[in-house]
Design an enzyme around this catalytic site. Structure first.
Site, mmCIF file in Angstrom:
data_model
loop_
_atom_site.group_PDB
_atom_site.id
_atom_site.type_symbol
_atom_site.label_atom_id
_atom_site.label_comp_id
_atom_site.label_asym_id
_atom_site.label_seq_id
_atom_site.Cartn_x
_atom_site.Cartn_y
_atom_site.Cartn_z
ATOM 1 N N LYS A 44 3.223 34.745 17.316
ATOM 2 C CA LYS A 44 3.465 35.999 18.008
ATOM 3 C C LYS A 44 2.482 36.152 19.167
ATOM 4 C CE LYS A 44 6.917 38.023 15.981
ATOM 5 N NZ LYS A 44 8.157 38.061 16.754
ATOM 6 N N GLU A 83 6.463 31.097 13.550
ATOM 7 C CA GLU A 83 6.513 31.796 14.848
ATOM 8 C C GLU A 83 5.129 32.294 15.226
ATOM 9 O OE1 GLU A 83 9.448 34.888 15.493
ATOM 10 O OE2 GLU A 83 8.499 35.420 17.396
ATOM 11 N N ASP A 137 5.840 34.719 10.463
ATOM 12 C CA ASP A 137 5.248 35.093 11.756
ATOM 13 C C ASP A 137 3.733 35.059 11.633
ATOM 14 O OD1 ASP A 137 7.715 36.110 13.236
ATOM 15 O OD2 ASP A 137 7.792 37.268 11.373
ATOM 16 N N GLU A 165 11.055 31.054 7.511
ATOM 17 C CA GLU A 165 10.357 31.503 8.725
ATOM 18 C C GLU A 165 9.242 32.477 8.376
ATOM 19 O OE1 GLU A 165 10.418 34.120 12.711
ATOM 20 O OE2 GLU A 165 10.917 34.808 10.710
ATOM 21 N N HIS A 175 14.401 34.651 7.078
ATOM 22 C CA HIS A 175 13.641 35.371 8.087
ATOM 23 C C HIS A 175 12.477 36.172 7.490
ATOM 24 C CE1 HIS A 175 13.707 38.819 11.209
ATOM 25 N NE2 HIS A 175 13.236 37.764 11.831
ATOM 26 N N ARG A 176 11.300 36.069 8.101
ATOM 27 C CA ARG A 176 10.069 36.772 7.665
ATOM 28 C C ARG A 176 9.851 36.566 6.161
ATOM 29 N NH1 ARG A 176 10.589 42.541 10.988
ATOM 30 N NH2 ARG A 176 11.537 41.625 12.860
ATOM 31 N N ASP A 212 17.915 37.640 6.819
ATOM 32 C CA ASP A 212 16.959 38.239 5.869
ATOM 33 C C ASP A 212 17.352 37.964 4.424
ATOM 34 O OD1 ASP A 212 15.330 39.497 7.830
ATOM 35 O OD2 ASP A 212 16.835 41.073 8.078
ATOM 36 N N HIS A 237 4.248 40.221 11.121
ATOM 37 C CA HIS A 237 5.174 40.318 12.260
ATOM 38 C C HIS A 237 4.690 41.267 13.344
ATOM 39 C CE1 HIS A 237 8.583 41.980 14.517
ATOM 40 N NE2 HIS A 237 9.052 40.752 14.471
HETATM 41 O O1 G3P Z 1 13.040 33.467 14.302
HETATM 42 C C1 G3P Z 1 13.380 34.347 15.306
HETATM 43 C C2 G3P Z 1 13.110 35.770 14.986
HETATM 44 O O2 G3P Z 1 12.232 35.880 13.927
HETATM 45 C C3 G3P Z 1 12.568 36.504 16.170
HETATM 46 O O3 G3P Z 1 12.497 37.869 15.936
HETATM 47 O O4 G3P Z 1 11.145 39.881 15.898
HETATM 48 O O5 G3P Z 1 12.016 38.962 13.795
HETATM 49 O O6 G3P Z 1 10.184 37.796 14.961
HETATM 50 P P1 G3P Z 1 11.408 38.642 15.108
HETATM 51 CA CA CA Z 2 9.906 35.951 13.619
#
Ligand code: G3P
Ligand code: CA
Length: 305
Positions: free
Chosen positions: A167, A165, A92, A90, A63-64, A285, A105
């Site tokens: 945004k 992702e 953003d 992942e 994540h991120r 994470d 993000h």
């Molecule tokens: O991949 C889904 C997740 O990243 C969505 O939440 O706020 O961390 O972008 P957020």
């Molecule tokens: Ca995300």
């Protein structure tokens, strides 16, 4: 001699013609099978072979970048995710005032850099001047906010797939250069595109039909799955509390051929719940800790009873 040459020439020309016809027929069949656009020929293996539904322990989405291992959404975080062996990394994306896609993000740079202001009110040059690492730990001082192109440069040679992702709202015009870059690098089959924003998902369906896509949602139930199917996506992503409120959701999603992903789980207790629910992908994470736990869980699953 001349007649021998002519005969050989004649035979070869005949074979070349048949070979050309066979290639043409094969390509035409592929195009018909995959949906009649040239890009559809490269239609994602993620989409066509159901790779977003998994049996056994869930896949790991870092994540991120890898937000517990390095400052989120920096190249250091992307690198940490790759080194941890994540199935997906992942990131953003937002755009700057001058329309450049940057890996970020929040709507502002306040939390994850030493600057202030909205991302879409700052130029790329202003964003690039910020330090995106020191807030996380001194050894990351000097990390920059990467552009999408820089992140792709690092991700392209990596074995991991990529979850991008978008945004907020992205128009077709804003998405087009990103999609073109991924196609140019022949990454279509290993990039999953996602958003919470329905307008962005619709724009993606038009501009990136050959990419696997995931609908992020804050609601679950039949209507959401119907909408996901209409959008042509391959998976649905939601937070853990939502799956807890709709215990039948994973089954509903998977029964329609889609994968189910959950964010953002960082403890073995949460991972165990996801495994028991039959979730396909866990977004975490800490991909290194999750991978170690998953190995252990997979051994336990396959051990004779
Ligand atoms: O991949 C889904 C997740 O990243 C969505 O939440 O706020 O961390 O972008 P957020
Ligand atoms: Ca995300």
């Amino acid at each position: 001699m001349t007649s021998v040459f002519k005969r050989v020439h004649h035979v070869l020309r005949g074979r070349a013609m048949w070979l050309a016809v066979a290639c043409w027929v094969f390509t035409a069949l592929l195009v018909v099978d995959l949906g009649a656009t040239p890009h559809a020929v490269a239609t994602s293996t993620l989409q066509r072979f159901g790779a977003l539904q998994r049996e056994g322990a869930p896949g790991v989405v870092s994540h991120r970048g890898a937000a517990q291992l390095a400052p989120e959404n920096t190249l250091a975080a992307v690198d940490a995710a790759i080194r941890a062996g994540a199935d997906f990394v992942e990131i953003d994306l937002r755009y700057s005032r001058d329309g450049e896609a940057v890996v970020m993000h929040d709507p502002t740079v306040n939390r994850t850099t030493n600057g202030t202001g909205r991302v879409d009110r700052l130029t790329l040059e202003e964003i690039r001047a910020l330090d995106a690492g020191a807030w996380f730990a001194p050894e990351f001082a000097g990390e920059r906010v990467p552009t999408f192109e820089e992140a792709v440069e690092v991700l392209d040679p990596a074995p991991a797939a990529v979850l991008v992702e978008l945004k907020d709202e992205w128009s077709e015009a804003r998405l087009a250069p990103l999609v073109a870059l991924l196609r140019e690098r022949q990454m279509t089959h290993r990039v999953l595109l996602q958003s919470f924003n329905l307008d962005t998902m619709e724009a993606l369906a038009r501009v990136a039909p050959d990419f696997a896509r995931m609908l992020l949602t804050r609601e679950l139930g039949d209507e959401v799955v119907d909408r996901a199917i209409e959008l042509g996506v391959s998976a649905i992503g939601a937070k853990a509390a939502l799956y807890a409120a709709f215990p039948q959701a994973v089954e509903q999603i998977r029964a329609r051929g889609l994968g189910a992903a959950v964010y953002t789980l960082n403890s073995p207790e949460e991972w165990q719940v996801a495994l028991e629910r039959g979730i396909d992908f866990v977004i975490t994470d800490d991909p290194a800790a999750f991978s170690a736990w998953r190995q252990h869980a997979s051994d336990a699953l396959s051990a004779p009873q």
